[in-house]
Design a protein around this motif. Structure first.
Motif, mmCIF file in Angstrom:
data_model
loop_
_atom_site.group_PDB
_atom_site.id
_atom_site.type_symbol
_atom_site.label_atom_id
_atom_site.label_comp_id
_atom_site.label_asym_id
_atom_site.label_seq_id
_atom_site.Cartn_x
_atom_site.Cartn_y
_atom_site.Cartn_z
ATOM 1 N N ARG A 85 52.519 58.537 69.087
ATOM 2 C CA ARG A 85 51.843 59.306 68.033
ATOM 3 C C ARG A 85 52.629 59.298 66.726
ATOM 4 N N ALA A 142 51.695 54.429 63.084
ATOM 5 C CA ALA A 142 50.329 54.013 62.772
ATOM 6 C C ALA A 142 50.365 52.593 62.232
ATOM 7 N N ARG A 184 47.834 49.425 60.452
ATOM 8 C CA ARG A 184 46.579 49.149 59.775
ATOM 9 C C ARG A 184 46.540 47.676 59.364
ATOM 10 N N ASP A 192 49.272 58.675 60.799
ATOM 11 C CA ASP A 192 47.911 58.175 60.603
ATOM 12 C C ASP A 192 47.368 58.550 59.230
ATOM 13 N N THR A 193 47.574 59.807 58.838
ATOM 14 C CA THR A 193 47.085 60.255 57.536
ATOM 15 C C THR A 193 47.788 59.519 56.408
ATOM 16 N N ASP A 210 46.423 55.912 56.071
ATOM 17 C CA ASP A 210 45.112 55.902 55.400
ATOM 18 C C ASP A 210 45.247 56.199 53.908
#
Length: 408
Positions: free
Chosen positions: A195, A198, A200, A381-382, A385
């Motif tokens: 967790r 992240a 992308r 994750d935030t 993004d």
């Protein structure tokens, strides 16, 4: 240019060629006097309205394609930031004084991007030369039959060219879809990071400049883990194939090599036997959470960023060597180590995140540091993004982007 004293609005209005400024959603922002004369419209009938609401295709001509062709060109320029000179277009115009009466017209359009200070496309400049009279004049004095024959021939050639371009576009789109599927199958999920990490991947806008970027994650003995990013020169299926070979080779090498530099040494030797691998840039890191250190080595890749717990942003640029295959002879690579405290964040990326056409790379690095300084406390994750949302132009980028965010 701001201090030259030149009135650029007056220059725009005085241009002898018809020109219009469009927003990226194809609304008229402004037009010059030549455009008003050529279109037979007033400024109030054009400015602030959607282009193809003002100038639709001739409903009486089932073969009319002017709207579709021009719209595709304008949207492509808005998305890619690339200038587009179109083939000759037949685009009939409705007589404003006689609704339902359409005049047969021929045009030679050129569409170009107008970028803002951040390198993003803010407007599209649509410049058009009307060639209707030229086409008719080419018929000479022999009468209307020769004129109509020439018009028909030019129109046919233009349609044939458009059909060829459409077939090429579809072929590139198919290649893009296959390459992206292949790449998606090869890139790993963020399993080793859990967790706190992240990943992308954002493809480039368009059908060509995709599938050269990658990332890789690997668990190592002693509670350590490795994170890498790389960028193959090239595009499409070829780049995806090379990417897959190099990613797999580096993933294996870092598991047995004594540090990131040794792993890149092994990859560099392997890359000499892989067609298309030359000039690839790669960054390899090894993160040790027990000693709280990041060891890294770069083969010509943009520097990773370490956001310390106190908000300090540090670019890790003390171990950078040339890209793969750039040296005639093998030279051992260097590596460096940096300490971190709990709560720090490591960000690895490919150049699509920071580079913009006609912009110094330092501007993109400064933009990245500023974004991390404002949003660095968000979860992985935030933050991933947010970085993509703020760093990538709204219409997309002309280069693909790989991004890895790790909470340490």
């Amino acid at each position: 240019m701001k201090h030259t004293g030149i009135d650029y609005e007056a220059v725009f209005q005085a241009l002898p060629a018809a020109a219009a400024l469009l927003t990226t959603d194809l609304m008229y922002a402004d037009v010059n006097e030549a455009y008003l004369r050529a279109s037979g419209r007033t400024r109030g009938q054009i400015v602030g309205r959607y282009m193809f609401e003002v100038f639709p295709d001739n409903p009486n001509d089932p073969a009319a394609s002017g709207t579709r062709n021009l719209q595709a060109s304008l949207l492509r320029v808005a998305a890619t930031g690339e200038r587009d000179a179109m083939a000759l277009q037949r685009y009939d115009v409705e007589d404003p004084d006689r609704p339902g009466h359409w005049e047969e017209r021929y045009w030679s359009p050129v569409n170009a991007p107008v970028v803002d200070a951040d390198g993003r496309v803010a407007l599209v400049l649509h410049r058009v030369e009307e060639v209707t009279e030229l086409i008719r004049a080419r018929g000479g004095r022999s009468g209307g039959d020769r004129t109509r024959a020439l018009e028909a021939e030019l129109y046919t050639r233009a349609r044939e060219l458009q059909e060829v371009n459409e077939r090429l576009r579809r072929a590139h789109a198919r290649e893009r879809e296959v390459a992206l599927s292949l790449q998606s199958a090869m890139l790993p999920a963020p399993g080793p990071l859990g967790r706190r990490g992240a990943v992308r991947y954002q493809p480039a806008v368009g059908s060509l400049n995709v599938c050269g970027d990658w990332y890789d994650l690997a668990e190592l003995p002693g509670g350590r883990f490795a994170v890498a990013v790389g960028d193959v020169v090239g595009h499409g299926l070829t780049a995806a194939g090379v990417m897959g070979q190099l990613r797999s080779a580096l993933s294996a090498a870092v598991r047995v090599a004594d540090g990131p530099a040794a792993a890149l040494d092994a990859l560099g030797l392997y890359a000499r036997s892989v067609d298309g691998a030359e000039s690839t840039t790669v960054l390899q890191t090894v993160i040790d959470c027990d000693s709280r250190t990041v060891t890294y080595s770069s083969a010509g890749h943009p520097p990773p960023v370490l956001l310390h717990a106190d908000g300090t942003v540090e670019f890790l640029d003390r171990a950078t060597d040339p890209p793969l295959g750039a040296r005639f002879e093998h030279v051992p690579r260097i590596q460096a180590e940096v300490a971190f405290s709990e709560g720090a964040t490591l960000v690895l990326y490919t150049d699509g995140l920071i580079e913009r056409r006609h912009e110094d790379i330092d501007i993109g690095l400064h933009r990245l540091a500023d974004c991390l300084g404002r949003h660095g406390q968000a979860d992985a994750d935030t933050l991933a993004d947010t970085l993509l949302a703020e760093m990538i132009p709204p219409g997309g980028n002309t280069d693909d982007t790989a991004l890895v965010v790790v909470r340490l």
